[in-house]
Design an enzyme around this catalytic site. Structure first.
Site, mmCIF file in Angstrom:
data_model
loop_
_atom_site.group_PDB
_atom_site.id
_atom_site.type_symbol
_atom_site.label_atom_id
_atom_site.label_comp_id
_atom_site.label_asym_id
_atom_site.label_seq_id
_atom_site.Cartn_x
_atom_site.Cartn_y
_atom_site.Cartn_z
ATOM 1 C CE LYS B 35 40.690 35.003 40.219
ATOM 2 N NZ LYS B 35 39.933 35.120 41.430
ATOM 3 C CE LYS B 40 36.401 42.447 34.597
ATOM 4 N NZ LYS B 40 37.394 41.926 35.566
ATOM 5 C CG ASP B 64 33.763 46.609 37.475
ATOM 6 O OD1 ASP B 64 33.278 46.619 38.615
ATOM 7 O OD2 ASP B 64 34.857 46.133 37.193
ATOM 8 C CD GLU B 245 48.622 34.334 38.353
ATOM 9 O OE1 GLU B 245 47.717 34.492 39.178
ATOM 10 O OE2 GLU B 245 49.502 35.163 38.116
ATOM 11 C CG ASN B 272 45.973 41.080 29.604
ATOM 12 O OD1 ASN B 272 47.035 41.445 29.095
ATOM 13 N ND2 ASN B 272 44.965 41.885 29.784
ATOM 14 C CB CYS B 286 61.367 37.353 34.962
ATOM 15 S SG CYS B 286 61.598 38.950 35.714
#
Lengths: 218, 340
Positions: B35, B40, B64, B245, B272, B286
Site C-alpha cells: 500500500k 516500499k 511508481d 495496521e 515496517n 506510543c
C-alpha cells in the site's frame, strides 16, 4: 385395430396434458425424478448442494468474524470462502450444461413421440379403417366424412378418430381446468375475506384527515 | 517481545530476515510492493543495497509515478540507468509507465523518419490507445527489453501502490492473448488484405501492414518471455511491504492471494514502522499504538507462518541518504533487537 385406437387416444391425451401442465414443469419433474437415482450426475448435484451449504456456513462465519480483531482467522475464512465460491461457480456452469443437455434430449423425445407420431401415424395408417360404422345408420355424407381422407367408405379413418379425440380431450381439459380454477379462486377469496376481517389497519391519510376534521369541528 | 525476534534455531520456522532472497542466486526479478506510504521505496533501496553486496550488478527501477528513488538516495535519477553515488554495482532508474510510451513512440518515429515507414509510430499509437491498458503494458515490455539487454544480474522493481502493481503484472497475460489473436488474424487474412492494399502493403495512411505486424509479433514474443519468467519462482519473487495496521494488512492479504492466482512466487513480508518504546516510557500514544501493532503482528505471525516475516522498527529519523539506508538495510538481514 383397437390397439391403434388406444395409441392415438393416448398420444392425444399426452399432448393435451403437456399443453395444460406445461413442458417446463414436466421437464423439471422428470429432472428431479432422474436425479433421485444414484447416478454419477446425481452425486455431483448432491456434492454441489453440500458445498453450497458449506459455503453458506463459511460465509456466515466470515460475517460473524471481526476482520479487525481476528485478522488471521478472518483471512483464513476469506481464503476458504473465495476458494469455495470459485469452485461453486466453476461447477455450476458444468451442471447447468448437463441440465440443458437433459432438457434438449427430453424435448427431442417429446416432440418425436407426440408431434411426430401425430403426423406420422395418420399418414402410415391412412387407408386402415379404425372401426366400421353400423351399416345404414348414417347418410352418405357422414360416412364420407368419417372415412376422410383415404379409409374405405363406411369406416372411421385414423385422421377423423384423432380429430375426435383432440376435440373431446380439449373440452374435458378445459372443463377440468375451469373447475379447478373456480375452486382455487373461491378458496382464495374466502381466505382474503377472512384476512380482511382479521386486520383492518386505518389508512394513514384517512386518520390524518379525520383529525383535521375533528379540529375543524372544535 | 524480544523472544520472537531472536533467531529461531529449529528448521521449520521461517527466519525473520530477507537472507533467503540474498542467498537465492537464481533470482533475477524482485518486486517490492504494498500500500502507499508503508515504506516500499525504503525497503527496495535497502534490499538493493544488501543485494549489491552479494551480486555482480543490481538495478533498481521505480515504476511508481510518484518517484521517490531520487529522494531516498538524494540524487537525481532519470529514464536511463545511472550508478548510485558510492556504489560501483548498484544502478537506479525511474520510469513513468505513461510518458515512456509517448517517448518510445516519438523516438521510433524519429528513428524511422528516413525510411518510407514513417507512419508506423502513428499506427502503433492508434493501436496502443485502442486497447485499454495496452500502453502501459507496451512501455513495460519495452523497458524490460532494454533492461534485459543491459545484463544486470538482479533487477528490483519499486512498484506503485498495490492495485496498480497487480494490474501491471496482469498485463502480459492479457496482452499476449490479444496479440496472439491479432497475429492469427493477420496470417489468416493477410493475403486478402495484401490483395486489397496493393503491391507494397501500404495502409491508407502511408503505413506498412507487414511492418506493423512484425513489430507486434516481436512485442508479443518479449511479453510472453517476460510472462514466463515472472511465473518462474527461481527467477522472480515478490516482497510484500506492510505496516501492522488493518488496511495495510487487508491489502497485503489481497495482494498475496492475487499473486498466487497469477502464479507469482512470494514468500517474504516486511512489516515496517514498528514502534518499540523504551521500557518505562510514559508516552501514552506510543504504548497505545504499540499495543495495536502487537495485535496485528500476532495475527500476521499466525496467518503467514510460511513467510519470512521481517520486522523493521520505526526510526526517529527519515531514512534518506546512503549511510542511513545502509544502516536500515542491515536490519533486513540481522533481525532488529529492541533496546531493553
Amino acid at each position: 385395430m383397437s390397439s391403434l385406437l388406444v395409441v392415438i387416444f393416448v398420444i392425444e391425451l399426452v399432448v393435451q396434458l403437456v399443453n395444460t401442465i406445461g413442458a417446463a414443469t414436466i421437464n423439471n419433474m422428470l429432472w428431479r425424478f432422474y436425479l433421485s437415482f444414484p447416478t454419477p450426475l446425481a452425486r455431483q448435484f448432491a456434492d454441489q448442494r453440500k458445498k453450497q451449504k458449506e459455503y453458506l456456513a463459511v460465509r456466515h462465519d466470515l460475517n460473524a468474524t471481526s476482520s479487525q480483531d481476528e485478522f488471521a482467522k478472518w483471512a483464513r475464512l476469506r481464503r476458504q470462502h473465495d476458494k469455495l465460491l470459485d469452485e461453486l461457480e466453476k461447477k455450476k456452469s458444468e451442471l447447468e450444461a448437463s441440465r440443458a443437455r437433459f432438457d434438449r434430449y427430453l424435448t427431442a423425445v417429446r416432440l418425436i413421440s407426440t408431434r411426430g407420431a401425430q403426423w406420422l401415424l395418420p399418414m402410415w395408417y391412412g387407408r386402415k379403417p379404425m372401426f366400421w360404422l353400423p351399416y345404414g345408420w348414417f347418410p352418405y355424407y357422414v360416412e364420407w366424412f368419417a372415412s376422410f381422407p383415404r379409409a374405405p367408405l363406411g369406416s372411421v379413418s385414423i385422421a377423423v378418430w384423432q380429430w375426435a379425440c383432440t376435440g373431446m380431450l380439449a373440452l374435458v381439459m378445459d372443463t377440468v381446468v375451469g373447475i379447478l380454477g373456480l375452486v382455487a379462486a373461491s378458496r382464495q377469496s374466502n381466505g382474503a375475506k377472512q384476512k380482511q376481517r382479521q386486520k383492518q389497519p386505518v389508512p394513514a391519510a384517512q386518520a390524518g384527515s379525520g383529525k383535521v376534521e375533528s379540529k375543524k369541528d372544535l | 517481545m524480544s523472544a520472537a525476534l531472536v533467531n529461531v534455531d529449529d528448521g521449520d520456522a521461517m527466519e525473520p530476515t530477507l537472507q533467503s532472497i540474498l542467498d537465492q542466486r537464481s533470482l533475477r526479478w524482485i518486486f517490492v510492493g504494498g500500500k502507499g506510504g508503508v515504506g516500499k521505496t525504503t525497503t527496495s533501496c535497502s534490499l538493493a543495497i544488501q543485494l549489491a553486496k552479494v551480486r555482480r550488478s543490481v538495478l533498481l527501477i521505480s515504476t511508481d509515478p510518484a518517484h521517490n528513488l531520487s529522494d531516498a538516495f538524494s540524487q537525481k535519477f532519470g529514464k536511463e540507468a545511472r550508478l548510485v553515488d558510492g556504489f560501483d554495482n548498484l544502478s537506479a532508474m525511474e520510469i513513468d509507465p505513461n510518458s515512456s510510451l509517448q517517448d518510445l513512440l516519438a523516438g521510433q518515429a524519429d528513428g524511422d523518419a528516413g525510411a518510407d515507414m514513417g507512419g508506423i509510430g502513428g499506427m502503433m499509437q492508434d493501436l496502443a490507445f485502442a486497447i485499454p491498458g495496452i500502453d502501459e503494458a507496451m512501455s513495460f515490455a519495452e523497458v524490460l527489453k532494454q533492461v534485459k539487454s543491459l545484463s544486470y544480474e538482479t533487477i528490483i522493481f519499486d512498484t506503485a501502490p498495490t492495485g496498480h502493481t497487480l494490474r501491471f503484472l496482469q498485463f502480459p497475460s492479457v496482452l499476449e492473448k490479444a496479440l496472439a489473436k491479432v497475429s492469427q488474424l493477420s496470417t489468416q487474412y493477410g493475403p486478402l488484405l495484401n490483395g486489397l492494399l496493393g503491391a507494397n502493403n501500404a495502409l491508407p495512411n502511408g503505413q506498412n501492414l507487414s511492418e506493423v505486424m512484425e513489430k507486434l509479433e516481436t512485442l508479443r514474443a518479449t511479453i510472453s518471455e517476460v510472462n514466463a519468467q515472472f511465473k518462474d519462482e527461481r527467477l522472480t519473487t515478490f516482497v510484500c511491504v506492510c505496516i501492522p495496521e488493518f488496511l495495510s494488512l487487508y491489502e497485503t492479504e489481497r495482494m498475496i492471494q492475487e499473486l498466487a492466482n497469477y502464479g507469482i512466487d512470494t514468500h517474504s513480508i516486511v512489516v515496517n514502522q514498528l514502534l518499540f518504546p523504551k521500557p518505562g516510557s510514559d508516552c501514552e500514544q506510543c504504548t497505545a499504538r504499540r499495543r495495536m501493532q502487537k495485535k496485528y503482528l500476532d495475527q500476521i505471525e499466525e496467518l503467514y507462518d510460511e513467510f519470512n516475516v521481517v520486522k523493521m522498527p520505526l526510526l526517529v529519523e527519515e531514512v534518506r541518504g546512503k549511510e542511513r539506508l545502509e544502516r536500515f538495510s542491515e536490519m533486513l538481514v540481522k533481525p532488529f533487537v529492541p533496546p531493553s
